[in-house]
Design an enzyme around this catalytic site. Structure first.
Site, PDB file in Angstrom:
ATOM      1  N   SER A 216     -52.888 -54.091  48.560  1.00 45.91           N
ATOM      2  CA  SER A 216     -53.097 -53.492  49.766  1.00 45.91           C
ATOM      3  C   SER A 216     -52.792 -51.894  49.356  1.00 45.91           C
ATOM      4  O   SER A 216     -53.579 -50.790  49.770  1.00 45.91           O
ATOM      5  CB  SER A 216     -52.164 -53.738  50.719  1.00 45.91           C
ATOM      6  OG  SER A 216     -52.734 -55.030  51.209  1.00 45.91           O
TER       7      SER A 216
ATOM      8  N   LYS B 100     -45.247 -63.775  57.211  1.00 44.43           N
ATOM      9  CA  LYS B 100     -46.035 -63.741  58.312  1.00 44.43           C
ATOM     10  C   LYS B 100     -45.492 -64.361  59.692  1.00 44.43           C
ATOM     11  O   LYS B 100     -45.830 -63.748  60.957  1.00 44.43           O
ATOM     12  CB  LYS B 100     -47.523 -64.203  58.007  1.00 44.43           C
ATOM     13  CG  LYS B 100     -48.209 -63.394  57.078  1.00 44.43           C
ATOM     14  CD  LYS B 100     -49.594 -63.786  56.863  1.00 44.43           C
ATOM     15  CE  LYS B 100     -50.431 -63.005  55.630  1.00 44.43           C
ATOM     16  NZ  LYS B 100     -51.694 -63.430  55.337  1.00 44.43           N
TER      17      LYS B 100
ATOM     18  N   ASP C 244     -56.291 -61.295  59.969  1.00 43.42           N
ATOM     19  CA  ASP C 244     -56.941 -62.273  58.684  1.00 43.42           C
ATOM     20  C   ASP C 244     -58.246 -62.819  59.434  1.00 43.42           C
ATOM     21  O   ASP C 244     -59.212 -63.026  58.809  1.00 43.42           O
ATOM     22  CB  ASP C 244     -56.212 -62.980  58.404  1.00 43.42           C
ATOM     23  CG  ASP C 244     -55.135 -62.844  57.556  1.00 43.42           C
ATOM     24  OD1 ASP C 244     -55.499 -61.539  56.828  1.00 43.42           O
ATOM     25  OD2 ASP C 244     -54.055 -63.075  57.401  1.00 43.42           O
TER      26      ASP C 244
ATOM     27  N   GLY D  52     -58.205 -76.664  53.075  1.00 42.09           N
ATOM     28  CA  GLY D  52     -56.982 -76.175  52.990  1.00 42.09           C
ATOM     29  C   GLY D  52     -56.615 -75.998  54.545  1.00 42.09           C
ATOM     30  O   GLY D  52     -57.278 -75.784  55.554  1.00 42.09           O
TER      31      GLY D  52
ATOM     32  N   GLY E 236     -51.294 -71.062  55.716  1.00 45.57           N
ATOM     33  CA  GLY E 236     -51.300 -69.790  56.764  1.00 45.57           C
ATOM     34  C   GLY E 236     -52.667 -69.242  56.992  1.00 45.57           C
ATOM     35  O   GLY E 236     -53.223 -68.873  58.100  1.00 45.57           O
TER      36      GLY E 236
ATOM     37  N   ARG F   2     -54.725 -81.390  51.302  1.00 43.04           N
ATOM     38  CA  ARG F   2     -54.086 -82.324  50.329  1.00 43.04           C
ATOM     39  C   ARG F   2     -52.871 -82.990  51.217  1.00 43.04           C
ATOM     40  O   ARG F   2     -52.662 -84.080  50.946  1.00 43.04           O
ATOM     41  CB  ARG F   2     -53.387 -81.417  49.334  1.00 43.04           C
ATOM     42  CG  ARG F   2     -52.678 -82.404  48.147  1.00 43.04           C
ATOM     43  CD  ARG F   2     -52.115 -81.268  47.086  1.00 43.04           C
ATOM     44  NE  ARG F   2     -51.030 -80.241  47.940  1.00 43.04           N
ATOM     45  CZ  ARG F   2     -50.471 -79.214  47.058  1.00 43.04           C
ATOM     46  NH1 ARG F   2     -50.389 -79.204  45.649  1.00 43.04           N
ATOM     47  NH2 ARG F   2     -49.827 -78.375  47.676  1.00 43.04           N
TER      48      ARG F   2
ATOM     49  N   ARG G 225     -51.278 -81.509  58.118  1.00 40.85           N
ATOM     50  CA  ARG G 225     -51.654 -80.057  58.386  1.00 40.85           C
ATOM     51  C   ARG G 225     -53.088 -80.106  58.911  1.00 40.85           C
ATOM     52  O   ARG G 225     -53.317 -79.171  59.548  1.00 40.85           O
ATOM     53  CB  ARG G 225     -51.371 -79.277  57.382  1.00 40.85           C
ATOM     54  CG  ARG G 225     -49.745 -79.280  57.206  1.00 40.85           C
ATOM     55  CD  ARG G 225     -49.550 -77.859  56.360  1.00 40.85           C
ATOM     56  NE  ARG G 225     -48.381 -77.989  55.786  1.00 40.85           N
ATOM     57  CZ  ARG G 225     -47.852 -78.082  54.490  1.00 40.85           C
ATOM     58  NH1 ARG G 225     -48.828 -77.928  53.740  1.00 40.85           N
ATOM     59  NH2 ARG G 225     -46.605 -78.401  54.179  1.00 40.85           N
TER      60      ARG G 225
ATOM     61  N   ILE H 254     -61.910 -67.686  50.005  1.00 43.55           N
ATOM     62  CA  ILE H 254     -61.088 -66.728  50.461  1.00 43.55           C
ATOM     63  C   ILE H 254     -60.019 -66.321  49.036  1.00 43.55           C
ATOM     64  O   ILE H 254     -59.378 -65.247  49.316  1.00 43.55           O
ATOM     65  CB  ILE H 254     -60.343 -66.823  51.727  1.00 43.55           C
ATOM     66  CG1 ILE H 254     -59.102 -68.096  51.397  1.00 43.55           C
ATOM     67  CG2 ILE H 254     -60.966 -67.409  52.638  1.00 43.55           C
ATOM     68  CD1 ILE H 254     -58.134 -68.086  52.477  1.00 43.55           C
TER      69      ILE H 254
ATOM     70  N   TYR I 279     -59.365 -64.203  46.188  1.00 43.37           N
ATOM     71  CA  TYR I 279     -59.847 -62.991  45.668  1.00 43.37           C
ATOM     72  C   TYR I 279     -59.694 -62.452  44.283  1.00 43.37           C
ATOM     73  O   TYR I 279     -58.562 -62.796  43.463  1.00 43.37           O
ATOM     74  CB  TYR I 279     -59.640 -61.809  46.849  1.00 43.37           C
ATOM     75  CG  TYR I 279     -57.982 -61.632  47.110  1.00 43.37           C
ATOM     76  CD1 TYR I 279     -57.277 -60.874  45.971  1.00 43.37           C
ATOM     77  CD2 TYR I 279     -57.399 -62.043  48.185  1.00 43.37           C
ATOM     78  CE1 TYR I 279     -56.171 -60.865  46.156  1.00 43.37           C
ATOM     79  CE2 TYR I 279     -55.963 -61.709  48.444  1.00 43.37           C
ATOM     80  CZ  TYR I 279     -55.514 -61.431  47.445  1.00 43.37           C
ATOM     81  OH  TYR I 279     -54.194 -61.055  47.679  1.00 43.37           O
TER      82      TYR I 279
ATOM     83  N   GLY J  56     -63.518 -63.357  48.559  1.00 46.45           N
ATOM     84  CA  GLY J  56     -62.377 -63.142  49.360  1.00 46.45           C
ATOM     85  C   GLY J  56     -62.009 -61.687  49.464  1.00 46.45           C
ATOM     86  O   GLY J  56     -61.096 -61.288  50.273  1.00 46.45           O
TER      87      GLY J  56
END
Ligand code: NAP
Length: 275
Positions: free
Chosen positions: A25, A74, A111, A136, A139, A160, A164, A220, A222, A243
């Site tokens: 960033s 986050k 995002d 996945g 977050g 996995r 979630r 995603i 990168y 990504g």
């Protein structure tokens, strides 16, 4: 003689995370400030978990013009926000903090919009009613689920840790066979795990041969060059999205909120690739 810089008038923004030394960033946002002629600078602040609230409040008290937030803070920064955008509220995480000028701070999550803008740019796809398989459920996946369901996609999720997955969409068992079956019927497959970071092998859990003809493969993770999974998916006939585009567009959406200036996307892209 070079003019000394920064000066007493230079404004600052930055990113907090732990660790944060790998963040791209600063390169992206400093390129943007230069491109639009803003006397601003962007720094990376390594902040440990128990110091997040004090750091956020202290930075804004010291005149910080905007913050990004990365792993693992986050969620923790939500308690530092006086208001949240609908995206941050729904996702339960903020990656962008905006000082509102009256001492209050708004938390946003760019995002989701970054994910969609990169898709629209690289491989436009009508998501309404389309089946999307996301691998996945961490977050980033939460933000992507918000983005995809907002566009009307039917979201299948393989993770996995199965519990979630069920929180974000229709769960798919995390097995080769079930992932391939779901991929075969999907208009897009998203890798929202960290699988594929720092390796030249295609991760065994990501589908390649099962991808439907013309499907979109969106990774995603990168890297400067396409990931091994994206290279394999492209060879299989898929359209691909990397990504870096998501990273660019989430940053651009933050930049616009802090500065009120249209983000210089080309300069930001060059900054990212040069870092
Ligand atoms: P996170 O919250 O820690 O989630 C990690 C995800 O990866 C979870 O679903 C986890 O599964 C899965 N995973 C990790 N190791 C695995 C393995 N060996 N096998 C199978 N699954 C595994 O992290 P995050 O913030 O979502 O980030 C995920 C990735 O996205 C990272 O590579 C990050 O750099 C990238 N990212 C990119 C952007 C962008 O702008 N391009 C933005 C955000 C994140 P479990 O639930 O089972 O642990």
């Amino acid at each position: 003689m070079d003019v000394p810089w920064p000066t007493a008038r230079t404004r600052f923004a930055g990113v907090i995370g732990w660790p944060v030394g790998h963040s791209l960033s600063p390169a992206m946002h400093n390129a943007a400030f230069r491109a639009v002629g803003l006397d601003w600078t962007y720094l990376a602040f390594p902040i440990e978990e128990d110091r997040v609230e004090g750091a956020v409040r202290g930075l804004f008290h010291a005149g910080c013009a905007g913050l990004n937030v990365t792993i693992p803070h986050k969620h923790a920064v939500l308690s530092c926000c006086d208001e949240l955008t609908p995206a941050a509220r729904a996702i339960g995480a903020a990656n962008t903090l905006v000082p509102l000028g009256d001492g209050r701070v708004r938390g946003d999550n760019t995002d989701a919009v970054g994910f969609l803008r990169a898709l629209d740019e690289a491989a436009p796809l009508d998501l309404a009613g389309a089946d999307v398989l996301m691998i996945g459920a961490g977050g980033a996946a939460r933000a992507i689920a918000y983005a995809l369901t907002g566009r009307g996609a039917r979201l299948l999720v393989a993770n996995r840790t199965a519990s979630r997955a069920a929180a974000l969409g229709e769960p798919v068992p995390f097995t080769r066979e079930a992932i391939d079956d779901a991929a075969a019927g999907a208009a897009m497959v998203v890798n929202a795990t960290s699988l594929g970071m720092g390796t030249d092998e295609v991760p065994a859990d990501l589908p390649v041969r099962a991808l439907a003809p013309g499907a979109v493969a969106y990774d995603i993770v990168y890297r400067r060059e396409p990931t091994p999974w994206l290279r394999a998916a492209e060879a299989q006939g898929a359209r691909t999205v990397d990504g870096l585009g998501m990273l660019l567009h989430q940053g651009a959406a933050a930049f616009g909120q802090w500065t009120g200036v249209d983000p210089p996307l080309d300069a930001m892209r060059v900054g990212l690739l040069a870092s």
